[in-house]
Design an enzyme around this catalytic site. Sequence first.
Site, PDB file in Angstrom:
ATOM      1  N   LYS A 166       0.827  -1.203   0.000  1.00  0.00           N
ATOM      2  CA  LYS A 166       0.000   0.000   0.000  1.00  0.00           C
ATOM      3  C   LYS A 166       0.866   1.260   0.000  1.00  0.00           C
ATOM      4  O   LYS A 166       0.505   2.283  -0.602  1.00  0.00           O
ATOM      5  CB  LYS A 166      -0.944  -0.006   1.200  1.00  0.00           C
ATOM      6  CG  LYS A 166      -1.954  -1.145   1.205  1.00  0.00           C
ATOM      7  CD  LYS A 166      -2.872  -1.039   2.408  1.00  0.00           C
ATOM      8  CE  LYS A 166      -3.845  -2.212   2.473  1.00  0.00           C
ATOM      9  NZ  LYS A 166      -3.135  -3.489   2.784  1.00  0.00           N
ATOM     10  N   ARG A 174       8.962  -6.597  11.019  1.00  0.00           N
ATOM     11  CA  ARG A 174       8.126  -6.062   9.943  1.00  0.00           C
ATOM     12  C   ARG A 174       8.795  -4.851   9.297  1.00  0.00           C
ATOM     13  O   ARG A 174       8.630  -4.607   8.105  1.00  0.00           O
ATOM     14  CB  ARG A 174       6.753  -5.686  10.494  1.00  0.00           C
ATOM     15  CG  ARG A 174       5.906  -6.875  10.893  1.00  0.00           C
ATOM     16  CD  ARG A 174       4.628  -6.451  11.585  1.00  0.00           C
ATOM     17  NE  ARG A 174       3.816  -5.613  10.716  1.00  0.00           N
ATOM     18  CZ  ARG A 174       2.964  -6.077   9.804  1.00  0.00           C
ATOM     19  NH1 ARG A 174       2.826  -7.394   9.648  1.00  0.00           N
ATOM     20  NH2 ARG A 174       2.270  -5.265   9.070  1.00  0.00           N
ATOM     21  N   ASP A 203      -4.442   1.510   8.290  1.00  0.00           N
ATOM     22  CA  ASP A 203      -4.775   0.127   7.970  1.00  0.00           C
ATOM     23  C   ASP A 203      -4.205  -0.749   9.086  1.00  0.00           C
ATOM     24  O   ASP A 203      -3.188  -1.425   8.909  1.00  0.00           O
ATOM     25  CB  ASP A 203      -4.180  -0.260   6.604  1.00  0.00           C
ATOM     26  CG  ASP A 203      -4.643  -1.629   6.151  1.00  0.00           C
ATOM     27  OD1 ASP A 203      -5.821  -1.768   5.803  1.00  0.00           O
ATOM     28  OD2 ASP A 203      -3.819  -2.573   6.175  1.00  0.00           O
ATOM     29  N   CYS A 255      -8.957  -5.779   6.549  1.00  0.00           N
ATOM     30  CA  CYS A 255      -9.303  -6.966   5.766  1.00  0.00           C
ATOM     31  C   CYS A 255     -10.203  -7.875   6.592  1.00  0.00           C
ATOM     32  O   CYS A 255     -10.081  -9.098   6.563  1.00  0.00           O
ATOM     33  CB  CYS A 255      -8.052  -7.710   5.299  1.00  0.00           C
ATOM     34  SG  CYS A 255      -6.909  -8.166   6.620  1.00  0.00           S
TER      35      CYS A 255
END
Length: 624
Positions: free
Chosen positions: A224, A258, A316, A370
């Site tokens: 993204k 991450r 997000d 999601c």
Amino acid sequence: GNNQKAKGMKCSKSTYATVCQTIQHKPILDEILQRNNAELHDKIMKDCRNIGLVYILLYELLFGKYGSIRGGGALKRIIMENEEALRDAAKEGKAVVGVKDPPPPFPKYVRVNTLKTSETTHLVAEVLAEHIRSSISSKRESKGDDDEVVVYADAHVPDLLVLPPDAGVDLHSHPYASEGKIIFQDKSSCFPALCLVQGLLIESCGRNKSSLDIIDACASPGNKTTHLAALLRQQQLSFTSNKTPLSKVFALDRDSKRMKILQDRVDLLVPTGGGTEGKSKKSKSLPVQVVPLHIDFLQTKSDDPKFANVKAILVDPSCSGSGMVNQPDRQLLHEENGKQRIESLANFQIVALKHAMSFPQVERIVYSTCSIHEEENEIVVAKALQEHHSAANSNNMAVSPWKISRPSCLDSWKRRGNAVDNMLSNEDAHCMIRCDGLDGDETNGFFVCLLKRQHTSISGLTNDAPASTAEKDNNSQILPIYNGEFRMKRSTSTGTNKHSRKPAADSVQETPSTPHIGKGGKKRGIKNSSQDCASTNLVEQKNAKRQKKEEAVVVSKVDAKKVGTVSSDSSSKQELQTSVTRKKEINTDTKRKEKKKDTDVRKNVGTSSSSNVHDKKKAKKIQW
């Protein structure tokens, strides 16, 4: 020690697929085991040390491809002892649970990375189609319409290609992928960046001339983030006269592992300096810089000088992942933790969204997950808006309120949000975007909500410009727009390929199995039909000749019988006139003469029918 060993283990694709299918069938497997007061559960699960293996073996037996359990062992023997009861319970349990068959595989979505390549979307589509076509052809003995590969342009997301789900080729090894020119990204995950960026530059240029920066609050793995940069750069190119200064996309993540993944993705997908590789200096004069930051978004300050020009934030956050149809292993985590985990995630999501609202210079926020749960989607947005507005009113904050806005770039998308009693109206819910992979959307489940500051609209400017692949680079004149063709092709089990060339009116009698390949297929079809007719006439002529010859042979057979009868009668009269003393000599002489006569007849028949070997053999049989 065992946990570290398990983390280092690698799983094959077939094993992963079996595990995913087992997870999808877990509700019905639980129903089967609990039937009849959990009788089957007690028999099979008694003294069992590996419950996961039990579920896998039950799936293979009851719903697997082969309907049997591979391998052996004590656990298999216990299950097979109860096979009949399990199969009966499976028939009843499927109706009770209401389990649906898993959806067909989604198309493969590939986003062209305009930051890294100057090639047009159409050219990239041609290269990928040829790569898939050659891979399929190499696995088949003959070519045909099945080798035809159609790559579509997505109807909503610019530069997103739609490839066949069963292409049967691993594109991850293609140079485009290894060089970062294409990105494998699901369609629904492209919606957040699209809704945030489209029209943002128009609004910002109408109010100030400063840089336009964006924060990706939870950036890893970076798809993204790079999509934000690509869309922002494309808007900059359309406003070259405004001389927009350097824009930045701040990619934040608090986790060190991450963060490493995010940095690697940025290094691969974003060229140094933010410009497109191989482009002119004019293009490089409008770069977009991606800045990864190892920071917790909740610890950032709205008055931090480096965020002074931030006009938009993408939130997000971590979620249950319940919408990920093609990753059912994430759904298992939700089932194990239940409502407690959903509540914990929702609390964090509300805090993150409220923190994004606290940036006074920010004009747009996109909140996305999601997940398919209202607790993580509509309710989070509604609570965050209520709490933020209450805090602003109590503190007399002089800021414009936030309002749910409908993104016109997805105006044609039909599935919308859900209204919540006393919290979210139908009008606001209709502005939200939902995706459902289990209900025909051909993409994973997703939720997107666009929030805007309530400013006075700028005269002569629209707040949001529709984004469509059909309007970019004239690709719509070359690439067909995807409209569910792959889904319709799967549903038509006996139908022909929709994209194959249709037969012309003058070749209607051509069989459906005759392929139309390439140019000139019509002429080849007519030629093949005429050749078939000619060969049919030739066969009929040969059959007629053969029938006449057989009739002639039958007639000769009847005549031969008559001749044999007459000769036998005359020989018998001669035998009666001879004396008894010479009977043996006469019989011997007669036999010798008959044998010689038969030999002469065979030679004559063989000479007259030497032109046809088949008839010669028949004639010999008749004489014998």
